[in-house]
Design a protein around this motif. Structure first.
Motif, PDB file in Angstrom:
ATOM      1  N   GLU A   1       0.829  -1.211   0.000  1.00 28.58           N
ATOM      2  CA  GLU A   1       0.000   0.000   0.000  1.00 28.58           C
ATOM      3  C   GLU A   1       0.860   1.256   0.000  1.00 28.58           C
ATOM      4  OE1 GLU A   1      -3.175  -0.067  -0.562  1.00 28.58           O
ATOM      5  OE2 GLU A   1      -2.979  -2.251  -0.645  1.00 28.58           O
ATOM      6  N   ARG A   2       1.940   1.227   0.751  1.00 28.97           N
ATOM      7  CA  ARG A   2       2.823   2.398   0.812  1.00 28.97           C
ATOM      8  C   ARG A   2       3.460   2.687  -0.551  1.00 28.97           C
ATOM      9  NH1 ARG A   2       7.677   3.254   5.272  1.00 28.97           N
ATOM     10  NH2 ARG A   2       8.411   5.283   4.501  1.00 28.97           N
ATOM     11  N   LEU A   3       3.896   1.639  -1.223  1.00 31.71           N
ATOM     12  CA  LEU A   3       4.509   1.829  -2.542  1.00 31.71           C
ATOM     13  C   LEU A   3       3.475   2.260  -3.579  1.00 31.71           C
ATOM     14  CD1 LEU A   3       6.937  -1.222  -2.526  1.00 31.71           C
ATOM     15  CD2 LEU A   3       7.601   1.177  -2.660  1.00 31.71           C
ATOM     16  N   LEU A   4       2.258   1.767  -3.452  1.00 31.01           N
ATOM     17  CA  LEU A   4       1.204   2.197  -4.372  1.00 31.01           C
ATOM     18  C   LEU A   4       0.908   3.682  -4.212  1.00 31.01           C
ATOM     19  CD1 LEU A   4      -1.477  -0.646  -4.491  1.00 31.01           C
ATOM     20  CD2 LEU A   4      -0.252   0.348  -6.421  1.00 31.01           C
ATOM     21  N   LYS A   5       0.853   4.156  -2.983  1.00 32.51           N
ATOM     22  CA  LYS A   5       0.603   5.579  -2.744  1.00 32.51           C
ATOM     23  C   LYS A   5       1.727   6.442  -3.310  1.00 32.51           C
ATOM     24  CE  LYS A   5      -2.270   5.005   1.382  1.00 32.51           C
ATOM     25  NZ  LYS A   5      -2.373   5.211   2.851  1.00 32.51           N
ATOM     26  N   ALA A   6       2.943   5.907  -3.267  1.00 29.05           N
ATOM     27  CA  ALA A   6       4.096   6.644  -3.809  1.00 29.05           C
ATOM     28  C   ALA A   6       4.234   6.467  -5.317  1.00 29.05           C
ATOM     29  CB  ALA A   6       5.377   6.190  -3.118  1.00 29.05           C
ATOM     30  N   GLU A   7       3.295   5.721  -5.924  1.00 31.57           N
ATOM     31  CA  GLU A   7       3.317   5.430  -7.367  1.00 31.57           C
ATOM     32  C   GLU A   7       4.633   4.777  -7.778  1.00 31.57           C
ATOM     33  OE1 GLU A   7       2.438   9.024  -9.458  1.00 31.57           O
ATOM     34  OE2 GLU A   7       0.346   9.070  -8.800  1.00 31.57           O
ATOM     35  N   ALA A   8       5.154   3.936  -6.880  1.00 33.61           N
ATOM     36  CA  ALA A   8       6.409   3.235  -7.152  1.00 33.61           C
ATOM     37  C   ALA A   8       6.180   1.766  -7.468  1.00 33.61           C
ATOM     38  CB  ALA A   8       7.344   3.353  -5.949  1.00 33.61           C
ATOM     39  N   LEU A   9       4.908   1.355  -7.570  1.00 38.53           N
ATOM     40  CA  LEU A   9       4.585  -0.042  -7.834  1.00 38.53           C
ATOM     41  C   LEU A   9       3.387  -0.091  -8.773  1.00 38.53           C
ATOM     42  CD1 LEU A   9       5.679  -2.807  -6.816  1.00 38.53           C
ATOM     43  CD2 LEU A   9       3.779  -2.837  -5.206  1.00 38.53           C
ATOM     44  N   GLU A  10       3.491  -0.911  -9.813  1.00 33.92           N
ATOM     45  CA  GLU A  10       2.395  -1.040 -10.761  1.00 33.92           C
ATOM     46  C   GLU A  10       1.235  -1.799 -10.117  1.00 33.92           C
ATOM     47  OE1 GLU A  10       3.973  -3.001 -14.142  1.00 33.92           O
ATOM     48  OE2 GLU A  10       5.308  -1.338 -14.706  1.00 33.92           O
ATOM     49  N   PRO A  11      -0.008  -1.431 -10.466  1.00 33.45           N
ATOM     50  CA  PRO A  11      -1.176  -2.095  -9.853  1.00 33.45           C
ATOM     51  C   PRO A  11      -1.186  -3.612 -10.043  1.00 33.45           C
ATOM     52  CG  PRO A  11      -1.852  -0.086 -10.984  1.00 33.45           C
ATOM     53  CD  PRO A  11      -0.410  -0.297 -11.317  1.00 33.45           C
ATOM     54  N   ASP A  12      -0.790  -4.089 -11.225  1.00 33.16           N
ATOM     55  CA  ASP A  12      -0.781  -5.536 -11.454  1.00 33.16           C
ATOM     56  C   ASP A  12       0.215  -6.239 -10.539  1.00 33.16           C
ATOM     57  OD1 ASP A  12      -2.714  -5.281 -13.353  1.00 33.16           O
ATOM     58  OD2 ASP A  12      -1.342  -5.324 -15.061  1.00 33.16           O
ATOM     59  N   ARG A  13       1.393  -5.641 -10.405  1.00 36.73           N
ATOM     60  CA  ARG A  13       2.398  -6.240  -9.515  1.00 36.73           C
ATOM     61  C   ARG A  13       1.936  -6.169  -8.059  1.00 36.73           C
ATOM     62  NH1 ARG A  13       7.698  -7.637 -10.015  1.00 36.73           N
ATOM     63  NH2 ARG A  13       7.700  -6.901 -12.175  1.00 36.73           N
ATOM     64  N   ALA A  14       1.298  -5.063  -7.697  1.00 34.38           N
ATOM     65  CA  ALA A  14       0.781  -4.943  -6.332  1.00 34.38           C
ATOM     66  C   ALA A  14      -0.263  -6.024  -6.052  1.00 34.38           C
ATOM     67  CB  ALA A  14       0.174  -3.556  -6.133  1.00 34.38           C
ATOM     68  N   ARG A  15      -1.066  -6.310  -7.057  1.00 34.34           N
ATOM     69  CA  ARG A  15      -2.084  -7.338  -6.868  1.00 34.34           C
ATOM     70  C   ARG A  15      -1.444  -8.705  -6.659  1.00 34.34           C
ATOM     71  NH1 ARG A  15      -7.540  -7.815 -10.623  1.00 34.34           N
ATOM     72  NH2 ARG A  15      -8.816  -8.817  -9.037  1.00 34.34           N
ATOM     73  N   ARG A  16      -0.347  -8.970  -7.361  1.00 36.65           N
ATOM     74  CA  ARG A  16       0.338 -10.253  -7.176  1.00 36.65           C
ATOM     75  C   ARG A  16       0.934 -10.360  -5.770  1.00 36.65           C
ATOM     76  NH1 ARG A  16       1.825  -9.390 -12.675  1.00 36.65           N
ATOM     77  NH2 ARG A  16       3.844  -8.498 -12.102  1.00 36.65           N
ATOM     78  N   TYR A  17       1.490  -9.234  -5.278  1.00 35.44           N
ATOM     79  CA  TYR A  17       2.038  -9.248  -3.920  1.00 35.44           C
ATOM     80  C   TYR A  17       0.927  -9.474  -2.896  1.00 35.44           C
ATOM     81  CZ  TYR A  17       6.815  -7.831  -5.066  1.00 35.44           C
ATOM     82  OH  TYR A  17       8.101  -7.814  -5.526  1.00 35.44           O
ATOM     83  N   ARG A  18      -0.214  -8.833  -3.115  1.00 36.59           N
ATOM     84  CA  ARG A  18      -1.341  -9.032  -2.194  1.00 36.59           C
ATOM     85  C   ARG A  18      -1.788 -10.497  -2.215  1.00 36.59           C
ATOM     86  NH1 ARG A  18      -3.973  -4.496  -4.676  1.00 36.59           N
ATOM     87  NH2 ARG A  18      -3.566  -2.547  -3.589  1.00 36.59           N
ATOM     88  N   LEU A  19      -1.878 -11.050  -3.409  1.00 39.79           N
ATOM     89  CA  LEU A  19      -2.306 -12.450  -3.534  1.00 39.79           C
ATOM     90  C   LEU A  19      -1.343 -13.372  -2.792  1.00 39.79           C
ATOM     91  CD1 LEU A  19      -4.169 -14.587  -4.737  1.00 39.79           C
ATOM     92  CD2 LEU A  19      -2.747 -14.554  -6.812  1.00 39.79           C
ATOM     93  N   ALA A  20      -0.047 -13.116  -2.934  1.00 43.50           N
ATOM     94  CA  ALA A  20       0.943 -13.935  -2.233  1.00 43.50           C
ATOM     95  C   ALA A  20       0.803 -13.789  -0.720  1.00 43.50           C
ATOM     96  CB  ALA A  20       2.350 -13.536  -2.673  1.00 43.50           C
ATOM     97  N   ALA A  21       0.542 -12.547  -0.260  1.00 43.52           N
ATOM     98  CA  ALA A  21       0.383 -12.324   1.182  1.00 43.52           C
ATOM     99  C   ALA A  21      -0.874 -13.018   1.705  1.00 43.52           C
ATOM    100  CB  ALA A  21       0.317 -10.829   1.464  1.00 43.52           C
ATOM    101  N   TYR A  22      -1.967 -12.905   0.971  1.00 43.57           N
ATOM    102  CA  TYR A  22      -3.205 -13.564   1.407  1.00 43.57           C
ATOM    103  C   TYR A  22      -3.040 -15.084   1.415  1.00 43.57           C
ATOM    104  CZ  TYR A  22      -5.552  -9.056   0.910  1.00 43.57           C
ATOM    105  OH  TYR A  22      -5.935  -7.744   1.039  1.00 43.57           O
TER     106      TYR A  22
END
Length: 402
Positions: A214-235
Motif C-alpha cells: 500500500e505504501r509503494l502504491l501511494k508513492a506510485e512506485a509499484l504497478e497495480p498488477d504487480r501490487a495485486r500479485r504481492y497481495r495475492l501472495a500475502a493472502y
C-alpha cells in the motif's frame, strides 16, 4: 585581421620609440673607480630593459630546474590516474556486457591509483557485484568492507548493493539489516522499500507485505498488477496459517472486496477449505464466483465437480437450483455442465445428471464426461450404454497418454 592590427601596432610603437629617442639627447655618467663612463641615456634605458628580461629568464630557468622532480612526479601521477580512469571505464563496459571476471579485474586496477572517492566507490561496487555474480562471496564481502572507509555520502549505495546481494543469496536477515541501514540514511527511498517488500515476502510476513504494498502504491512506485500479485501472495500465506474454517470466514470479512473477488484467491481459499474439511463452505464460495461472469473460471467449475460427493444433500440441491442462472451466462461451458452432472449424479437425480453429462460430452468430449456417464448407466442398470461410454473414455485416455 588580428595579424594586420598587430603589425600596425608594432610599426606605430617603433615610430614612437624613434621619435622619443631623437627628442632625448641626454646622457648618463657611470663611475666605476678608477673608470668614468659616459653612456647615452637612450642606450641605458635599453640596457636596463634587456637586463631585466635576462634576469627574468634566468630566474625562470632556475625555477624550472628546481621544480623538475616535482613536475616529473606530477606527470607520473597524471599518467597513472589516466590509466585508472581508463580501467574504470573498461570495467563498466565489461560489467554491462556480463563479463564479470574482466569487470572485476579492471575495477581492481582502477582502485590502485584512483584518488576521487566517488570513482573508488564505483570501482568497489562493480567489483563486489562482479564477485557475487561469480559466487565468490569472500571477495564480495572484502570489497564491500573497503567501502566503509569512504565518506558517509557514499554509504547509501554500499548498503543498497549489500541488500541486493544478500537477497539474491537468500540471506533475508542480512538483507533486512542492510536495508535498515540504507533507510537510516534515506527514509523514503522507494527502492529500499521494494527490496524490503521482497524480503518480507520471503520471511512469510504477510501483514508487512500488505503494508509495504500500500505504501509503494501511494508513492506510485509499484504497478497495480504487480501490487495485486504481492497481495495475492500475502493472502495465500495468511491462508496457510489457518487451521479452522471459522478463521477463514472471519479473515474474509477483513479482505477488501476487490481482492476477495479475485478468481485466483477464491481458488486458493477453496483449496484450503477442502484441506480443512469445509466442503460446503468451499462450494458456497465457488457458487458466488460462478454467478459473476468476471470471477467465473474453468478451474472453479472443475473444483465444484470434484467436491460433489463431499457435499451435504442440502448443499447439492441448493447448487443445482442456482444452475440455471449459471448456464444463462455460460451455456456452452462443458466443465460447468460436467460439474452440474456430477452434483446431480451424487444426489441420484439420474435424469438431470444424464442431460448435463451428455450436454458436456457433446460440446467437448472428455474422459471425465464419458466416465461419469458410464457410472450413471451402471447405476441405473443399463450395461450396454455404460460399456459404450467406458470404451469411449478408455479411447480418450489412450489418446491423451500417447
Amino acid at each position: 585581421m588580428k595579424f594586420v592590427l598587430w603589425i600596425t601596432g608594432l610599426f606605430a610603437l617603433a615610430v614612437l620609440v624613434g621619435l622619443a629617442s631623437t627628442l632625448n639627447t641626454g646622457y648618463a655618467i657611470l663611475f666605476l673607480p678608477p673608470y668614468r663612463l659616459e653612456v647615452s641615456f637612450n642606450l641605458l634605458i635599453v640596457a636596463v630593459i634587456l637586463l631585466i628580461v635576462v634576469a627574468h629568464l634566468v630566474l625562470r630557468l632556475i625555477g624550472l630546474a628546481t621544480g623538475l622532480p616535482e613536475e616529473v612526479r606530477r606527470f607520473q601521477r597524471q599518467k597513472k590516474l589516466k590509466a585508472a580512469r581508463h580501467a574504470l571505464r573498461e570495467a563498466g563496459i565489461a560489467f554491462f556486457e556480463g563479463r564479470f571476471q574482466r569487470a572485476e579485474r579492471e575495477a581492481v586496477k582502477a582502485l590502485a591509483d584512483e584518488s576521487a572517492p566517488e570513482n573508488k566507490a564505483l570501482a568497489l561496487l562493480m567489483a563486489a557485484r562482479s564477485a557475487a555474480a561469480m559466487q565468490d562471496l569472500d571477495k564480495r564481502d572484502g570489497y564491500l568492507s573497503q567501502l566503509d572507509s569512504l565518506p558517509e555520502r557514499l554509504q547509501l549505495a554500499r548498503h543498497m548493493l549489500d541488500a541486493e546481494l544478500k537477497l539474491e543469496a537468500k540471506d533475508t536477515l542480512g538483507a533486512l539489516s542492510a536495508i535498515e541501514r540504507a533507510r537510516a540514511i534515506s527514509p523514503n527511498l522507494t527502492n529500499a522499500l521494494k527490496l524490503e517488500l521482497k524480503v518480507r515476502l520471503l520471511q512469510k510476513q504477510p501483514e508487512a507485505v500488505l503494508a509495504l504494498t500500500e505504501r509503494l502504491l501511494k508513492a506510485e512506485a509499484l504497478e497495480p498488477d504487480r501490487a495485486r500479485r504481492y497481495r495475492l501472495a500475502a493472502y495465500t500465506q495468511q491462508l496457510d496459517g489457518f487451521s479452522q474454517g471459522q478463521e477463514i470466514r472471519d479473515w474474509l470479512r477483513r479482505v477488501p472486496e476487490v481482492e476477495r473477488n479475485n478468481p485466483t484467491l477464491v481458488s486458493r481459499i477453496v483449496e484450503r477449505l477442502i484441506v480443512l474439511g469445509e466442503a460446503d463452505y468451499a462450494a458456497t464460495l465457488i457458487a458466488g464466483a460462478l454467478g459473476d461472469d468476471d470471477q467465473a473460471t474453468p478451474e472453479l467449475a472443475r473444483e465444484l465437480g470434484q467436491l460433489a460427493e463431499h457435499l451435504t444433500a442440502d448443499k447439492r440441491l441448493e447448487l443445482l437450483k442456482d444452475a440455471e442462472s449459471w448456464l444463462k451466462l455460460r451455456p456452452r461451458d462443458h466443465l460447468l455442465l460436467l460439474a452440474l452432472g456430477r452434483l446431480a449424479l451424487a444426489q441420484q437425480l439420474w435424469g438431470k445428471a444424464q442431460s448435463y453429462l451428455e450436454a458436456s460430452a457433446s460440446i467437448e468430449p472428455t474422459l471425465c464426461a464419458h466416465a461419469e456417464l458410464s457410472r450413471l448407466f451402471t447405476a441405473i442398470d443399463k450395461p450396454e450404454l455404460a460399456e459404450r461410454h467406458y470404451q469411449q473414455s478408455l479411447e480418450l485416455a489412450l489418446q491423451q497418454g500417447c
